[in-house]
Design a protein around this motif. Structure first.
Motif, PDB file in Angstrom:
ATOM      1  N   MET A 134      50.600  16.952  27.783  1.00 53.92           N
ATOM      2  CA  MET A 134      49.503  17.925  27.594  1.00 53.92           C
ATOM      3  C   MET A 134      49.649  19.080  28.591  1.00 53.92           C
ATOM      4  N   ILE A 135      49.372  20.277  28.135  1.00 55.87           N
ATOM      5  CA  ILE A 135      49.501  21.457  29.008  1.00 55.87           C
ATOM      6  C   ILE A 135      48.435  21.389  30.094  1.00 55.87           C
ATOM      7  N   PRO A 136      48.812  21.569  31.359  1.00 52.37           N
ATOM      8  CA  PRO A 136      47.786  21.496  32.414  1.00 52.37           C
ATOM      9  C   PRO A 136      46.741  22.598  32.267  1.00 52.37           C
ATOM     10  N   LEU A 137      45.545  22.314  32.797  1.00 55.98           N
ATOM     11  CA  LEU A 137      44.429  23.276  32.724  1.00 55.98           C
ATOM     12  C   LEU A 137      44.788  24.600  33.383  1.00 55.98           C
ATOM     13  N   SER A 138      45.574  24.529  34.478  1.00 59.72           N
ATOM     14  CA  SER A 138      45.844  25.754  35.241  1.00 59.72           C
ATOM     15  C   SER A 138      46.572  26.796  34.381  1.00 59.72           C
ATOM     16  N   TYR A 139      47.372  26.353  33.401  1.00 66.53           N
ATOM     17  CA  TYR A 139      48.052  27.316  32.546  1.00 66.53           C
ATOM     18  C   TYR A 139      47.048  28.189  31.799  1.00 66.53           C
ATOM     19  N   TYR A 140      46.030  27.523  31.263  1.00 66.92           N
ATOM     20  CA  TYR A 140      44.996  28.280  30.536  1.00 66.92           C
ATOM     21  C   TYR A 140      44.282  29.257  31.465  1.00 66.92           C
ATOM     22  N   LEU A 141      44.002  28.777  32.679  1.00 68.64           N
ATOM     23  CA  LEU A 141      43.252  29.637  33.607  1.00 68.64           C
ATOM     24  C   LEU A 141      44.085  30.848  34.011  1.00 68.64           C
ATOM     25  N   ILE A 142      45.387  30.619  34.219  1.00 61.24           N
ATOM     26  CA  ILE A 142      46.243  31.755  34.589  1.00 61.24           C
ATOM     27  C   ILE A 142      46.306  32.749  33.431  1.00 61.24           C
ATOM     28  N   LEU A 143      46.478  32.233  32.215  1.00 65.54           N
ATOM     29  CA  LEU A 143      46.519  33.126  31.047  1.00 65.54           C
ATOM     30  C   LEU A 143      45.219  33.922  30.949  1.00 65.54           C
ATOM     31  N   SER A 144      44.100  33.233  31.125  1.00 66.30           N
ATOM     32  CA  SER A 144      42.829  33.948  30.998  1.00 66.30           C
ATOM     33  C   SER A 144      42.673  34.974  32.116  1.00 66.30           C
ATOM     34  N   GLY A 145      43.144  34.627  33.316  1.00 67.33           N
ATOM     35  CA  GLY A 145      43.088  35.591  34.413  1.00 67.33           C
ATOM     36  C   GLY A 145      43.923  36.817  34.105  1.00 67.33           C
ATOM     37  N   VAL A 146      45.121  36.597  33.532  1.00 67.21           N
ATOM     38  CA  VAL A 146      46.004  37.721  33.192  1.00 67.21           C
ATOM     39  C   VAL A 146      45.348  38.589  32.118  1.00 67.21           C
ATOM     40  N   LEU A 147      44.766  37.931  31.086  1.00 64.00           N
ATOM     41  CA  LEU A 147      44.094  38.702  30.029  1.00 64.00           C
ATOM     42  C   LEU A 147      42.951  39.525  30.599  1.00 64.00           C
ATOM     43  N   PHE A 148      42.178  38.914  31.501  1.00 65.46           N
ATOM     44  CA  PHE A 148      41.054  39.626  32.118  1.00 65.46           C
ATOM     45  C   PHE A 148      41.565  40.856  32.862  1.00 65.46           C
ATOM     46  N   ALA A 149      42.671  40.683  33.604  1.00 66.22           N
ATOM     47  CA  ALA A 149      43.224  41.802  34.372  1.00 66.22           C
ATOM     48  C   ALA A 149      43.727  42.900  33.436  1.00 66.22           C
ATOM     49  N   ILE A 150      44.398  42.486  32.332  1.00 65.09           N
ATOM     50  CA  ILE A 150      44.886  43.492  31.373  1.00 65.09           C
ATOM     51  C   ILE A 150      43.713  44.281  30.805  1.00 65.09           C
ATOM     52  N   GLY A 151      42.658  43.548  30.416  1.00 61.38           N
ATOM     53  CA  GLY A 151      41.481  44.210  29.869  1.00 61.38           C
ATOM     54  C   GLY A 151      40.857  45.158  30.873  1.00 61.38           C
ATOM     55  N   MET A 152      40.725  44.692  32.122  1.00 66.82           N
ATOM     56  CA  MET A 152      40.115  45.530  33.157  1.00 66.82           C
ATOM     57  C   MET A 152      40.952  46.787  33.386  1.00 66.82           C
ATOM     58  N   ALA A 153      42.289  46.624  33.406  1.00 72.51           N
ATOM     59  CA  ALA A 153      43.168  47.780  33.582  1.00 72.51           C
ATOM     60  C   ALA A 153      42.954  48.766  32.437  1.00 72.51           C
ATOM     61  N   GLY A 154      42.817  48.230  31.211  1.00 73.25           N
ATOM     62  CA  GLY A 154      42.587  49.104  30.065  1.00 73.25           C
ATOM     63  C   GLY A 154      41.295  49.875  30.200  1.00 73.25           C
ATOM     64  N   VAL A 155      40.225  49.171  30.659  1.00 74.53           N
ATOM     65  CA  VAL A 155      38.933  49.838  30.818  1.00 74.53           C
ATOM     66  C   VAL A 155      39.037  50.966  31.830  1.00 74.53           C
ATOM     67  N   LEU A 156      39.780  50.718  32.908  1.00 80.97           N
ATOM     68  CA  LEU A 156      39.831  51.715  33.977  1.00 80.97           C
ATOM     69  C   LEU A 156      40.790  52.854  33.658  1.00 80.97           C
ATOM     70  N   LEU A 157      41.874  52.565  32.898  1.00 84.48           N
ATOM     71  CA  LEU A 157      42.924  53.566  32.750  1.00 84.48           C
ATOM     72  C   LEU A 157      42.865  54.322  31.431  1.00 84.48           C
ATOM     73  N   ARG A 158      42.479  53.642  30.347  1.00 83.98           N
ATOM     74  CA  ARG A 158      42.472  54.336  29.058  1.00 83.98           C
ATOM     75  C   ARG A 158      41.305  55.318  28.996  1.00 83.98           C
ATOM     76  N   ARG A 159      41.511  56.448  28.324  1.00 85.26           N
ATOM     77  CA  ARG A 159      40.452  57.449  28.247  1.00 85.26           C
ATOM     78  C   ARG A 159      39.869  57.550  26.839  1.00 85.26           C
ATOM     79  N   ASN A 160      40.435  56.798  25.897  1.00 87.23           N
ATOM     80  CA  ASN A 160      39.928  56.817  24.537  1.00 87.23           C
ATOM     81  C   ASN A 160      38.841  55.753  24.409  1.00 87.23           C
ATOM     82  N   ALA A 161      37.661  56.138  23.932  1.00 91.79           N
ATOM     83  CA  ALA A 161      36.530  55.217  23.906  1.00 91.79           C
ATOM     84  C   ALA A 161      36.822  53.970  23.082  1.00 91.79           C
TER      85      ALA A 161
END
Lengths: 466, 102
Positions: free
Chosen positions: B1-28
């Motif tokens: 079974m895939i360890p829990l930490s893999y999911y948490l790291i993936l979710s952390g990366v997705l959160f960071a990608i989303g946050m970067a998009g919010v801060l950097l993209r200028r298209n609403a």
């Protein structure tokens, strides 16, 4: 699972009226739509009556998701009274959208806030919060002008990001405890060392809820929204969603995160100081009166957060009292602005020039509300600040009380510019400013309440057992 | 079974990608999409925690379902607002919304 529906009566009434008003907008003729405001008002009054029967009731519904307690009941009471005043005041106003749409959106937002005040579960809290803000976004954008649209989009995007950050924080708290119920979270955390992940989750929740109450540094939307939104909407936003934010703060942190109390109390103390300082200093530079009140709302969030920084029951009850006092004065000043904007005035501070000669009652009311916001005795704002800052002193936060008092002195600087315009500057014309009767009645009622609570605060304090 | 930490790291990366998009993209619209990525990262967290930490109750999965419904409602309101601002300003670029100073 047995549900005592009588405990949910206020929410059910508001829900039913909101649906009825929305349907009325669809099916009524233009003439009949004028009565939708009165229908909403009757619904709110009925909800208020059924709420009084819940006074002193302590219960939970929906398997502990929904708690009825004194704090929640009193906050709902404040919310319903202020909303009723908004509905009364705007019942003759020219709307930017249909009456039914306006009132049903407002009632749905109030419903969300009521659920937020009673939320005892992360899921309930999140859904209630979204129900509070989604209609608010629509209302802010309801003027269909560039300014209104811009304010709505900023409010929406910033609010969405804050909601997501809040949700992520909630998911971390859930992951550490395996529970979503506040009491169960507290039980799971009790006796454990505080883990770093819990701190991250906690900070994210503070950020998310800090946005809803417009605390610095998450306040950017507040001045824009108060300036850009239609005035009836701005007057509602000054009281409604903010009540929900504070209700959630009072419920979530002391109950669920009791173990980490010193840490979040410290966070709130920092936010309080920042909000007071930045709100007041930015307000000093404003010439647009609604933007000025927007920054003043930020500063008052700072004062209110002092109650959370104290983190004891005296702090929370003083917070609730000050919230009532603040929301009455803020709502009153917005309604005066509504009365003047309906006659094409009230955008800039200079528009209030000589209001004393043109509409003596409006000028008197505005002066009373602004003096109450500063905290001048014998008005309600003074008593509110006395209780709030004495709670800070008792909680060994004397420095916070000192900063609060100093900030009140600074805030006098910008409120007095409006008062100076009204009383000491000659008006461009001496033409009177007629005010519609319901709006006038609403302003007079709020004025009476502000004076009454200042002279006789125990009328309300005995209700919240202070 | 895939360890829990893999999911948490993936979710952390997705959160960071989303946050970067919010801060950097200028298209609403792009900002709105970035926020949806963040929303889903939180959802992933909820479901993973529900499976690994409290498998006997499905409250985390319930939460995720509610979040999806709310996310859909938010997109509906958000797109309506973006459409309205496009009609007013003929643009969805956030840099051009400067009636109010930030």
């Amino acid at each position: 699972m047995q549900i005592e529906w009588i405990n949910l009566m206020p929410e059910l009434i508001i829900f039913g009226i909101a649906i009825a008003v929305l349907l009325g907008e669809m099916y009524f003729s233009t003439n009949a739509k004028r009565f939708l405001g009165i229908l909403s008002l009757l619904g709110i009054v009925a909800a208020l009556f059924s709420l009084t029967s819940l006074y002193g009731v302590e219960a939970t519904e929906f398997m502990g998701m929904f708690s009825i307690d004194l704090t929640a009941t009193v906050l709902k009471g404040i919310l319903l009274v202020t909303t009723a005043l908004v509905v009364l005041a705007t019942s003759r106003s020219r709307m930017t959208i249909g009456e039914g749409e306006f009132y049903s959106m407002m009632l749905f937002s109030v419903l969300g806030t009521m659920f937020m005040a009673s939320a005892n579960d992360l899921i309930m809290l999140f859904i209630a919060l979204e129900l509070t803000v989604l209609p608010a976004y629509i209302l802010v954008g309801s003027k269909k002008t560039a300014g209104s649209a811009e304010a709505a989009l900023k409010y929406f995007l910033l609010g969405l990001v804050a909601s997501v950050i809040l949700l992520y924080g909630m998911s971390l708290v859930y992951g550490l405890t395996g529970q979503t119920n506040f009491t169960a979270i507290a039980n799971a955390l009790a006796g454990q060392a505080i883990q770093p992940l819990l701190l991250v989750g906690m900070v994210m929740i503070v950020v998310g809820l800090g946005f809803k109450v417009a605390a610095v540094p998450f306040h950017f939307w507040a001045p824009d929204v108060y300036e850009g939104a239609p005035v009836p909407v701005a007057s509602f936003l000054a009281v409604g969603p903010k009540a929900g934010g504070f209700a959630a703060l009072i419920h979530f942190f002391p109950v669920a995160l009791a173990v980490a109390a010193p840490i979040w109390a410290g966070l709130f103390a920092i936010l309080a100081v920042l909000s007071m300082l930045l709100g007041n200093l930015a307000a000093l530079a404003q010439t647009q009166v609604r933007r000025l009140l927007g920054y003043s709302a930020v500063a008052h969030t700072g004062y209110l957060l002092v109650g959370l920084a104290v983190a004891d029951s005296f702090g929370y009850t003083s917070l609730i009292f000050y919230f009532l006092v603040y929301s009455l004065a803020a709502l009153g000043s917005f309604l005066v602005i509504l009365a003047t904007t309906e006659r094409g005035l009230g955008e800039n501070v200079t528009d209030f020039a000589g209001l004393y000669k043109r509409a003596p009652m409006l000028a008197l009311a505005m002066a009373i509300f602004l003096f109450s916001l500063v905290g001048i005795p014998p008005l309600a704002g003074f008593m509110g600040k006395v209780y709030l800052f004495s709670a800070a002193v008792q909680g060994d936060l004397i420095w916070l009380a000192v900063i609060g008092v100093l900030n009140s002195v600074v805030s006098f600087g910008y409120y007095v510019t409006v008062i100076r315009q009204m009383y000491f500057v000659n008006p461009p014309t001496n033409e009177g400013l007629p005010v519609s009767k319901p709006l006038y009645l609403s302003i007079v009622l709020i004025m009476a309440a502000v004076v009454f609570l200042g002279v006789y605060p125990s009328a309300f304090l005995s209700i919240i057992n202070l | 079974m895939i360890p829990l930490s893999y999911y948490l790291i993936l979710s952390g990366v997705l959160f960071a990608i989303g946050m970067a998009g919010v801060l950097l993209r200028r298209n609403a619209v792009a900002v709105l999409l970035s926020v949806e990525i963040m929303l889903n990262s939180a959802n992933l967290n909820l479901v993973a925690f529900s499976r690994y930490i409290a498998p006997e109750q499905a409250s985390g999965q319930m939460f995720a379902l509610f979040v999806m419904a709310i996310g859909a409602a938010e997109v509906a309101v958000g797109l309506a607002l973006i459409l309205m601002i496009y009609r007013n300003l003929q643009s969805v670029n956030l840099d051009q919304f400067n009636i109010f100073k930030w």
